[in-house]
Structure formats: structure tokens, C-alpha cells
Design an enzyme around this catalytic site. Sequence first.
Site, mmCIF file in Angstrom:
data_model
loop_
_atom_site.group_PDB
_atom_site.id
_atom_site.type_symbol
_atom_site.label_atom_id
_atom_site.label_comp_id
_atom_site.label_asym_id
_atom_site.label_seq_id
_atom_site.Cartn_x
_atom_site.Cartn_y
_atom_site.Cartn_z
ATOM 1 N N GLU A 281 14.935 -37.718 28.283
ATOM 2 C CA GLU A 281 16.206 -37.431 28.954
ATOM 3 C C GLU A 281 17.410 -37.710 28.060
ATOM 4 O OE1 GLU A 281 15.798 -35.736 31.454
ATOM 5 O OE2 GLU A 281 13.717 -36.257 31.932
ATOM 6 N N HIS B 134 18.231 -34.614 26.256
ATOM 7 C CA HIS B 134 19.087 -33.732 27.054
ATOM 8 C C HIS B 134 20.537 -34.217 27.035
ATOM 9 C CE1 HIS B 134 15.563 -31.706 28.289
ATOM 10 N NE2 HIS B 134 15.208 -32.500 29.284
#
Length: 251
Positions: free
Chosen positions: A133, A136
Site C-alpha cells: 500500500e 500506491h
Amino acid sequence: MNADANSQANPDSGADPPQTEEKWGYDLYPERRGQKYQPSLAKIALLGEGRENIDKIKCERNVWNCAQKSPIVKLMLAALKSSGCEVDLSRHVACEVCDVSVSGGYDPELNQVVVCQNVARSEGMTQGVLTHEFIHMFDYCRNKLDFKNIEHLACTEIRAANLSHCSFLSAVGQGDASPFKIAKAHQDCVKTKAALSVMAVRKVSEPEARAVVDKVFDKCYNDLEPIGRRIRRNSLDMHKAYMERFAYGYD
């Protein structure tokens, strides 16, 4: 919401047509917008649920330990800081109850990583979620990716799978590799993982997800920032990547 789903991460593409009723994956994260998870009596009795506060404390402890000890998580934190997007764990990482189909996610609207406390229960799983994550978050920070543009979404999912997920064992688990199928196993694993993440967020069919992944694959697969290498399981790659962070300008 980007589910678990640099300098070159932004593929050339036009904006998607507007969609008015798309949930963008938020239905996988019921606590994202103020809802409170309430387990049923049956789940409490049969599945041992009802200990969400204890799970949250354990999850937050795992997050803290990863931030202090994990070379790959520390590298991502350094890369984000050097890119002008310093992470405050108490602000930018949230442990929550999620749909069991996901282990984490990135919320670009709140610039926050979600660790699914009911799925990512171990420190090792938490490390994987944070790394995935944070990639991202890095893409969003550095390039202002539009996660509602399906090509941008596919690109960052390719990068996250490439840099943090697809070991040979992962490829075997997904059916993309076997002792008789080794050539391009890593690439096939990345394509499958990215397509599944796109499907989870956008609710598109598998052929549609795989088509968009194929369209942007080469450019996004070859973009290794900020880690600089593909991490092999049970190797020194994480430590090497952390030690090499200065070559990329990451303190």
C-alpha cells in the site's frame, strides 16, 4: 479506494467516462466512512469475533514494529519522506475490520493506508500489506495518479505486485508457476495479482481487467522505484534495497 490493487508510473491515457454510482472499492472497507463493524451473535459464537478492540491493538503494534524493524517498510517510509509525503503512522495508517477478501487498501481521498486487522494478523502479513500500500501512496504522492482512471489503477497494481508480492511461491499459489512452468512465472503472477486487484476495485470482468493490465504492463513492470529491485523471498534483497536507498536520494 485502492484495494489489496515514481517516475514512470503514469501511463499515457485519457480520462475514464464519469461514473456516478461507483463505490470504488469502499464497500470492502465498512469503517472507512464512519460505519462501525457489528459482529452477529453467530459469528461471535462460531468464529470468535467480538474482540475487535484487541485485534486493533495487536494490529497497531505490528504496524509500529514493521516501521521500526522491517528494511522494506523503512525504505518506503524514507522514500515517501524524501518525496515530500512524510508518513505519520497515527494519521496515515489505520487498522480496521474489512471484508475478508482483502488484507489492506489505500484510500487516496484520505491519503491513508488500511491494514485489515481481521485478515493481516501477523507481523509478516502486516509488512506485506504496508509495503504494497505504501507503493500506491508513493505513486499517488509523486505522480498524482488518478485511481478512477483504470489504466492508472492497473499500473500501480502492477508495480505493487511486482515489487512486494510475487515470489515464486506466490506464483505457485496463484497457478502461475510450477516446477514445469518457470519461464515468465513472475510476470504471469504480477499480471494475475494486478488483474484481481483491478477487479476488486472496479467490478469489471476478468477479461477487461487483464486487457488493461496487458496494455500498460511493460512500462509499469519495468519501473522499480523506489525499491530498485524485485524482492525474492528468503533472500537479502530487502536489506540490500534498504542499504541502496541513498543511491535514489532517500535518507
